[in-house]
Design a protein around this motif. Structure first.
Motif, PDB file in Angstrom:
ATOM      1  N   ILE A 194       4.629   5.420  -5.587  1.00  0.00           N
ATOM      2  CA  ILE A 194       4.716   5.334  -7.048  1.00  0.00           C
ATOM      3  C   ILE A 194       3.743   6.310  -7.696  1.00  0.00           C
ATOM      4  O   ILE A 194       4.098   7.046  -8.628  1.00  0.00           O
ATOM      5  CB  ILE A 194       4.462   3.885  -7.526  1.00  0.00           C
ATOM      6  N   GLU A 195       2.508   6.330  -7.211  1.00  0.00           N
ATOM      7  CA  GLU A 195       1.516   7.252  -7.771  1.00  0.00           C
ATOM      8  C   GLU A 195       1.952   8.702  -7.608  1.00  0.00           C
ATOM      9  O   GLU A 195       1.815   9.505  -8.539  1.00  0.00           O
ATOM     10  CB  GLU A 195       0.155   7.043  -7.104  1.00  0.00           C
ATOM     11  N   ALA A 196       2.500   9.055  -6.444  1.00  0.00           N
ATOM     12  CA  ALA A 196       2.946  10.430  -6.203  1.00  0.00           C
ATOM     13  C   ALA A 196       4.084  10.806  -7.155  1.00  0.00           C
ATOM     14  O   ALA A 196       4.087  11.902  -7.737  1.00  0.00           O
ATOM     15  CB  ALA A 196       3.386  10.593  -4.754  1.00  0.00           C
ATOM     16  N   TYR A 197       5.037   9.910  -7.341  1.00  0.00           N
ATOM     17  CA  TYR A 197       6.159  10.180  -8.234  1.00  0.00           C
ATOM     18  C   TYR A 197       5.671  10.349  -9.680  1.00  0.00           C
ATOM     19  O   TYR A 197       6.053  11.298 -10.376  1.00  0.00           O
ATOM     20  CB  TYR A 197       7.198   9.061  -8.152  1.00  0.00           C
ATOM     21  N   GLU A 198       4.816   9.438 -10.124  1.00  0.00           N
ATOM     22  CA  GLU A 198       4.319   9.514 -11.503  1.00  0.00           C
ATOM     23  C   GLU A 198       3.472  10.764 -11.722  1.00  0.00           C
ATOM     24  O   GLU A 198       3.547  11.387 -12.772  1.00  0.00           O
ATOM     25  CB  GLU A 198       3.531   8.251 -11.845  1.00  0.00           C
ATOM     26  N   PHE A 199       2.661  11.121 -10.749  1.00  0.00           N
ATOM     27  CA  PHE A 199       1.829  12.314 -10.875  1.00  0.00           C
ATOM     28  C   PHE A 199       2.707  13.559 -11.012  1.00  0.00           C
ATOM     29  O   PHE A 199       2.426  14.448 -11.801  1.00  0.00           O
ATOM     30  CB  PHE A 199       0.910  12.441  -9.651  1.00  0.00           C
ATOM     31  N   ARG A 200       3.793  13.605 -10.268  1.00  0.00           N
ATOM     32  CA  ARG A 200       4.686  14.757 -10.270  1.00  0.00           C
ATOM     33  C   ARG A 200       5.534  14.807 -11.535  1.00  0.00           C
ATOM     34  O   ARG A 200       5.757  15.870 -12.106  1.00  0.00           O
ATOM     35  CB  ARG A 200       5.588  14.703  -9.046  1.00  0.00           C
ATOM     36  N   VAL A 230       2.544   1.656  -3.489  1.00  0.00           N
ATOM     37  CA  VAL A 230       1.589   2.161  -4.487  1.00  0.00           C
ATOM     38  C   VAL A 230       1.421   3.667  -4.332  1.00  0.00           C
ATOM     39  O   VAL A 230       1.423   4.420  -5.317  1.00  0.00           O
ATOM     40  CB  VAL A 230       0.232   1.425  -4.380  1.00  0.00           C
ATOM     41  N   THR A 231       1.300   4.142  -3.109  1.00  0.00           N
ATOM     42  CA  THR A 231       1.149   5.573  -2.851  1.00  0.00           C
ATOM     43  C   THR A 231       2.381   6.347  -3.318  1.00  0.00           C
ATOM     44  O   THR A 231       2.257   7.396  -3.969  1.00  0.00           O
ATOM     45  CB  THR A 231       0.901   5.826  -1.351  1.00  0.00           C
ATOM     46  N   GLU A 273       0.824  -1.208   0.000  1.00  0.00           N
ATOM     47  CA  GLU A 273       0.000   0.000   0.000  1.00  0.00           C
ATOM     48  C   GLU A 273       0.865   1.268   0.000  1.00  0.00           C
ATOM     49  O   GLU A 273       0.592   2.219  -0.726  1.00  0.00           O
ATOM     50  CB  GLU A 273      -0.921  -0.007   1.222  1.00  0.00           C
TER      51      GLU A 273
END
Length: 118
Positions: free
Chosen positions: A42-48, A39-40, A36
Motif C-alpha cells: 500500500i505504501e509503495a502504491y501510494e508513494f508512486r 502495508v508495504t 506487514e
C-alpha cells in the motif's frame, strides 16, 4: 495468504479492506506477516501514485508556530523586524538564505520545506 501487486485504485481498496480485517491480529502469526506485506504494498502504491511534496515554506513556518505556540513576534530573531515577519507570513516577501538558515537552526524546520517555493 494470497498477495498480489497493487496496480489500480480498485486493487488498493481491496488491499485496504483486507488490511482492516487483519489489522489487530496477534504478532507472529501468518496474518501478521500478511498485514506487514500489505502495508508495504500500500505504501509503495501510494508513494508512486499520490506523492506528497515538501510543504510550502510559509505553511511550514505556520505549522511550526502552531506546534510550539509561537506568535509572529517570536519569529523576529529568525526573520527580522515585525514588519518583515508580517511580509513573509503574508507571502509578500520571499525568504532569504539567511532567514532559511536561521529558521532551520532555530526552529528545526527542514530545509526541504523552507526552500520548496524557491
Amino acid at each position: 495468504m494470497t498477495i498480489k501487486p497493487i496496480h489500480t485504485d480498485d486493487d488498493l481498496q481491496e488491499a485496504f479492506q483486507r488490511l482492516e480485517a487483519i489489522f489487530q491480529v496477534p504478532e507472529q502469526t501468518d496474518e501478521a506477516d500478511e498485514r506487514e506485506v500489505l502495508v508495504t504494498l500500500i505504501e509503495a502504491y501510494e508513494f508512486r501514485h499520490y506523492p506528497i511534496g515538501p510543504a510550502d515554506p510559509i505553511e511550514a513556518i505556520k505549522f511550526r508556530m502552531e506546534q510550539q505556540g509561537l506568535a509572529p513576534k517570536d519569529l523576529e530573531p529568525y526573520i527580522g523586524s515585525s514588519g518583515r515577519v508580517s511580509e513573509v507570513l503574508n507571502g509578500k516577501r520571499s525568504l532569504s538564505l539567511r532567514m532559511v538558515k536561521r529558521l532551520h537552526d532555530g526552529l528545526n524546520i527542514p530545509y526541504e520545506s523552507l526552500l520548496s517555493g524557491e
